[in-house]
Design an enzyme around this catalytic site. Structure first.
Site, PDB file in Angstrom:
ATOM      1  N   ASP A  17       0.868  -1.167   0.000  1.00  0.00           N
ATOM      2  CA  ASP A  17       0.000   0.000   0.000  1.00  0.00           C
ATOM      3  C   ASP A  17       0.910   1.224   0.000  1.00  0.00           C
ATOM      4  O   ASP A  17       2.120   1.113   0.264  1.00  0.00           O
ATOM      5  CB  ASP A  17      -0.886  -0.035   1.250  1.00  0.00           C
ATOM      6  CG  ASP A  17      -1.687   1.226   1.435  1.00  0.00           C
ATOM      7  OD1 ASP A  17      -2.399   1.617   0.493  1.00  0.00           O
ATOM      8  OD2 ASP A  17      -1.589   1.829   2.516  1.00  0.00           O
ATOM      9  N   ASP A  19      -0.254   5.128   0.964  1.00  0.00           N
ATOM     10  CA  ASP A  19      -0.554   6.093   2.027  1.00  0.00           C
ATOM     11  C   ASP A  19      -0.726   5.400   3.365  1.00  0.00           C
ATOM     12  O   ASP A  19      -1.610   4.558   3.544  1.00  0.00           O
ATOM     13  CB  ASP A  19      -1.819   6.881   1.669  1.00  0.00           C
ATOM     14  CG  ASP A  19      -1.651   7.673   0.379  1.00  0.00           C
ATOM     15  OD1 ASP A  19      -0.857   8.615   0.374  1.00  0.00           O
ATOM     16  OD2 ASP A  19      -2.305   7.332  -0.623  1.00  0.00           O
TER      17      ASP A  19
END
Length: 226
Positions: A17, A19
Site C-alpha cells: 500500500d 498512504d
C-alpha cells in the site's frame, strides 16, 4: 525482528500500500475531508473520517450517498484541492523505516509492486520523491480497478504483475480495509500501525510498528481466513 511460523509457503514477492504504509499522508487526507465536510455543513466525527482511510473516495461515498447528495465527485475533488492549500493542513511525511525495507527487498532481488487507492499521478510522484519508483515492478492505482479496497481486485491484479500466486505474496498495509483486501486475495498480510492501532489490524498475520521489524522471508500466516 518479527518472524512467522513454519508450514507456510515461502514468500517470493510483495505488494505494498502507499498512504500510511510507505508515506504518512493519512493525517493530511483526513484533515482535507474534514474541511470539505465542514464547508458543506455535513456533520461528521472521527468514525466517519476514518472510513475514508485506505479506500477510494467514490467507493465510500457510494455507501453514504446522504453525505453529498447531487454533487459530483469531480466537484468534490476540485473543492478538496482548494482545501489542500490551507496552511494548517498537515504535511506528508516520509516513513524512513519503510523506505529502508524496500531497499532491503530490492537488494535481495525480491520483486514488489504497489496497490493503492490513490490516483496514478500521486502514486508516481510520491514514490519518485522517496527515490524508489524504479524499484517497483508495477502500480495498481485507483483508476485501474472497478472495485476498491476492501475488495481483493487490486491485490489480485498486483499478483498478475508480479507473476506469483497469492500464497507466495505478502501484503503490507496500514488500514483494516487494506488488510481485509489482502486476506481476501489469499495473501499473507503484515499490518503497520502508522494510522491504526494494533487492535484494529487483528486480521493481519503480523502487526508491527515499523517495517524494519519484519524478518523477511520469515513472514507467518494465520491459520484462518481473513
Amino acid at each position: 525482528m518479527s518472524g512467522i511460523g513454519a508450514g507456510a509457503a515461502p514468500p517470493r514477492a510483495a505488494l505494498f500500500d502507499l498512504d500510511g504504509t510507505l508515506i504518512n499522508s493519512e493525517p493530511r487526507s483526513v484533515a482535507v475531508w474534514s474541511k470539505l465536510l465542514s464547508a458543506r455543513g455535513v456533520p461528521h466525527d472521527g468514525t466517519l473520517l476514518r472510513a475514508f482511510m485506505g479506500r477510494r473516495g467514490p467507493d465510500v461515498l457510494a455507501e453514504r450517498p446522504d453525505l453529498f447528495p447531487g454533487v459530483s465527485f469531480d466537484q468534490l475533488v476540485a473543492e478538496m484541492r482548494v482545501h489542500m492549500m490551507d496552511p494548517d493542513i498537515p504535511p506528508v511525511e516520509q516513513l524512513p523505516e519503510s523506505v529502508a525495507f524496500l531497499h532491503r527487498l530490492h537488494a535481495r532481488g525480491v520483486p514488489f509492486a504497489l496497490v493503492t487507492s490513490a490516483g496514478r499521478d500521486w502514486a508516481e510522484i510520491a514514490l519518485d520523491q522517496l527515490g524508489v519508483l524504479g524499484m517497483f515492478a508495477g502500480l495498481v492505482t485507483a483508476g485501474d480497478v472497478t472495485v476498491g479496497k476492501p475488495d481483493p481486485e487490486g491485490y489480485l491484479s498486483g499478483a498478475g504483475i508480479l507473476g506469483h500466486d497469492p500464497e507466495h505474496i505478502v501484503v503490507f498495509e496500514d488500514t483494516p480495509a487494506g488488510v481485509r483486501a489482502g486476506k481476501s486475495a489469499g495473501m499473507r498480510v503484515v499490518g503497520i500501525t502508522t494510522t491504526h492501532p494494533a487492535d484494529e489490524l487483528t486480521r493481519a498475520d503480523l502487526v508491527v510498528d515499523h517495517l524494519t521489524e519484519v524478518d523477511w522471508p520469515h513472514v507467518p500466516r494465520r491459520h484462518r481466513s481473513g
